[in-house]
Design an enzyme around this catalytic site. Sequence first.
Site, PDB file in Angstrom:
ATOM      1  N   ASN A 199      46.548  38.306  35.029  1.00  0.00           N
ATOM      2  CA  ASN A 199      45.877  37.941  36.117  1.00  0.00           C
ATOM      3  C   ASN A 199      45.088  36.480  35.496  1.00  0.00           C
ATOM      4  O   ASN A 199      46.213  35.529  35.341  1.00  0.00           O
ATOM      5  CB  ASN A 199      44.671  38.633  36.543  1.00  0.00           C
ATOM      6  CG  ASN A 199      44.170  38.278  37.886  1.00  0.00           C
ATOM      7  OD1 ASN A 199      45.030  37.833  38.754  1.00  0.00           O
ATOM      8  ND2 ASN A 199      42.732  38.383  37.995  1.00  0.00           N
ATOM      9  N   ASP A 205      35.423  36.218  41.641  1.00  0.00           N
ATOM     10  CA  ASP A 205      36.881  35.922  41.094  1.00  0.00           C
ATOM     11  C   ASP A 205      36.866  34.777  40.116  1.00  0.00           C
ATOM     12  O   ASP A 205      36.039  34.906  39.188  1.00  0.00           O
ATOM     13  CB  ASP A 205      37.624  35.381  42.432  1.00  0.00           C
ATOM     14  CG  ASP A 205      38.914  35.978  42.234  1.00  0.00           C
ATOM     15  OD1 ASP A 205      39.674  35.690  41.306  1.00  0.00           O
ATOM     16  OD2 ASP A 205      39.381  36.611  43.393  1.00  0.00           O
ATOM     17  N   GLU A 258      45.227  30.562  42.661  1.00  0.00           N
ATOM     18  CA  GLU A 258      44.393  30.830  41.686  1.00  0.00           C
ATOM     19  C   GLU A 258      44.656  30.111  40.533  1.00  0.00           C
ATOM     20  O   GLU A 258      45.399  28.859  40.427  1.00  0.00           O
ATOM     21  CB  GLU A 258      44.404  32.436  41.056  1.00  0.00           C
ATOM     22  CG  GLU A 258      44.020  33.369  42.220  1.00  0.00           C
ATOM     23  CD  GLU A 258      43.069  34.672  41.511  1.00  0.00           C
ATOM     24  OE1 GLU A 258      42.398  34.402  40.489  1.00  0.00           O
ATOM     25  OE2 GLU A 258      43.329  35.741  42.066  1.00  0.00           O
ATOM     26  N   ASN A 298      38.541  38.639  36.076  1.00  0.00           N
ATOM     27  CA  ASN A 298      38.705  37.319  36.235  1.00  0.00           C
ATOM     28  C   ASN A 298      37.933  36.470  35.602  1.00  0.00           C
ATOM     29  O   ASN A 298      37.076  36.941  34.829  1.00  0.00           O
ATOM     30  CB  ASN A 298      38.295  37.212  37.913  1.00  0.00           C
ATOM     31  CG  ASN A 298      39.461  37.553  38.710  1.00  0.00           C
ATOM     32  OD1 ASN A 298      40.553  36.602  38.648  1.00  0.00           O
ATOM     33  ND2 ASN A 298      39.478  38.561  39.488  1.00  0.00           N
ATOM     34  N   ARG A 306      50.354  43.567  35.605  1.00  0.00           N
ATOM     35  CA  ARG A 306      50.478  42.075  35.555  1.00  0.00           C
ATOM     36  C   ARG A 306      49.378  41.282  34.811  1.00  0.00           C
ATOM     37  O   ARG A 306      48.265  41.836  35.019  1.00  0.00           O
ATOM     38  CB  ARG A 306      51.055  41.489  37.024  1.00  0.00           C
ATOM     39  CG  ARG A 306      49.744  41.519  37.878  1.00  0.00           C
ATOM     40  CD  ARG A 306      50.020  40.694  39.199  1.00  0.00           C
ATOM     41  NE  ARG A 306      49.077  40.566  40.135  1.00  0.00           N
ATOM     42  CZ  ARG A 306      47.836  40.032  40.114  1.00  0.00           C
ATOM     43  NH1 ARG A 306      47.686  38.930  39.224  1.00  0.00           N
ATOM     44  NH2 ARG A 306      47.114  39.832  41.169  1.00  0.00           N
TER      45      ARG A 306
END
Length: 304
Positions: free
Chosen positions: A106, A200, A19, A152, A104
């Site tokens: 992203n 995403d 990513e 995202n 966490r």
Amino acid sequence: MSAPVSPAVVGTDRLELGEGIRWTDGRAVLTDILSGRLLSAPDDPAAPFTRIADVPFPLGAVAPVEGRPGHWVAAAGTGICRIDPAGRVEWIARPEDDAPVAMRMNDGVADPHGRFWAGSMAYEATEDAGSLYRLDRDGRVTRVLRDITIPNGPAFTADGTVMYLADSARGVIRRYPVDPGSGDLGTPEPFVTLTIGSPDGMTTDTEGGLWTAVWGTGQARRYHPDGSLDRIVELPAGQPAGLCLGGPDGRTLFVTSAHIGLAAPGPLDGAVFAVRVDVPGTPAAPYRPAGPASATPADRADTP
């Protein structure tokens, strides 16, 4: 509407969860989130990726620091940190350390005004556990949105007055007005809602179009500024995750993918792809600190 092209495969690596890809300093930089690797894509498609840094925690995305070659701000671990050319880490804030579930960071990106934005999520994708944080130029970190499951993006228009943010678990991309001076967000409106697959990573182009990788569909899609679908690029990987526009003329769409969670990954699941497109993008915006990098104490964050 689908693009009749065969995407090129970039490099020999296959990423677990690729990513955060950005075009900066004449190269594509990306992360393999759960392995904590910051990578640079090679020019030779038969070559492996180059490791820029390894950190012992998840690494969601980075932005270059203006005027400091080789320095990055990063959405990482449970917060936001700096990474220097030797791979050393200095924490700016870790606002998710005390969350009730394991969290966490992203995706994340710098906006055209030099601020850095990053989202958090639960490892188990707990509903509404995630947030969006903003690192201002003075080093202060503020939680600006709550109750997101898997954030995202974000992605910004060229003037920095509009932000797109995906809540991937809900299949929705929202559009927010942004005050260019303060970074404050206005009232959002739905931009695109997907019924198949999840939006995403995202990026914008010079015409204001929005590209998004659509997890679970093997597609990257471009939307016009009014939210209508313009183009679909079919990819030979089921889980596209991040994308950016780059190359010497800004007209190469780079798309990461992932093989995490697949019972039988195909040979190109986890690969990075390159596709030529008509409308260019611009290099990744840098984070622009207003003063000395050490001006703000570590682990300081405003989390209203």
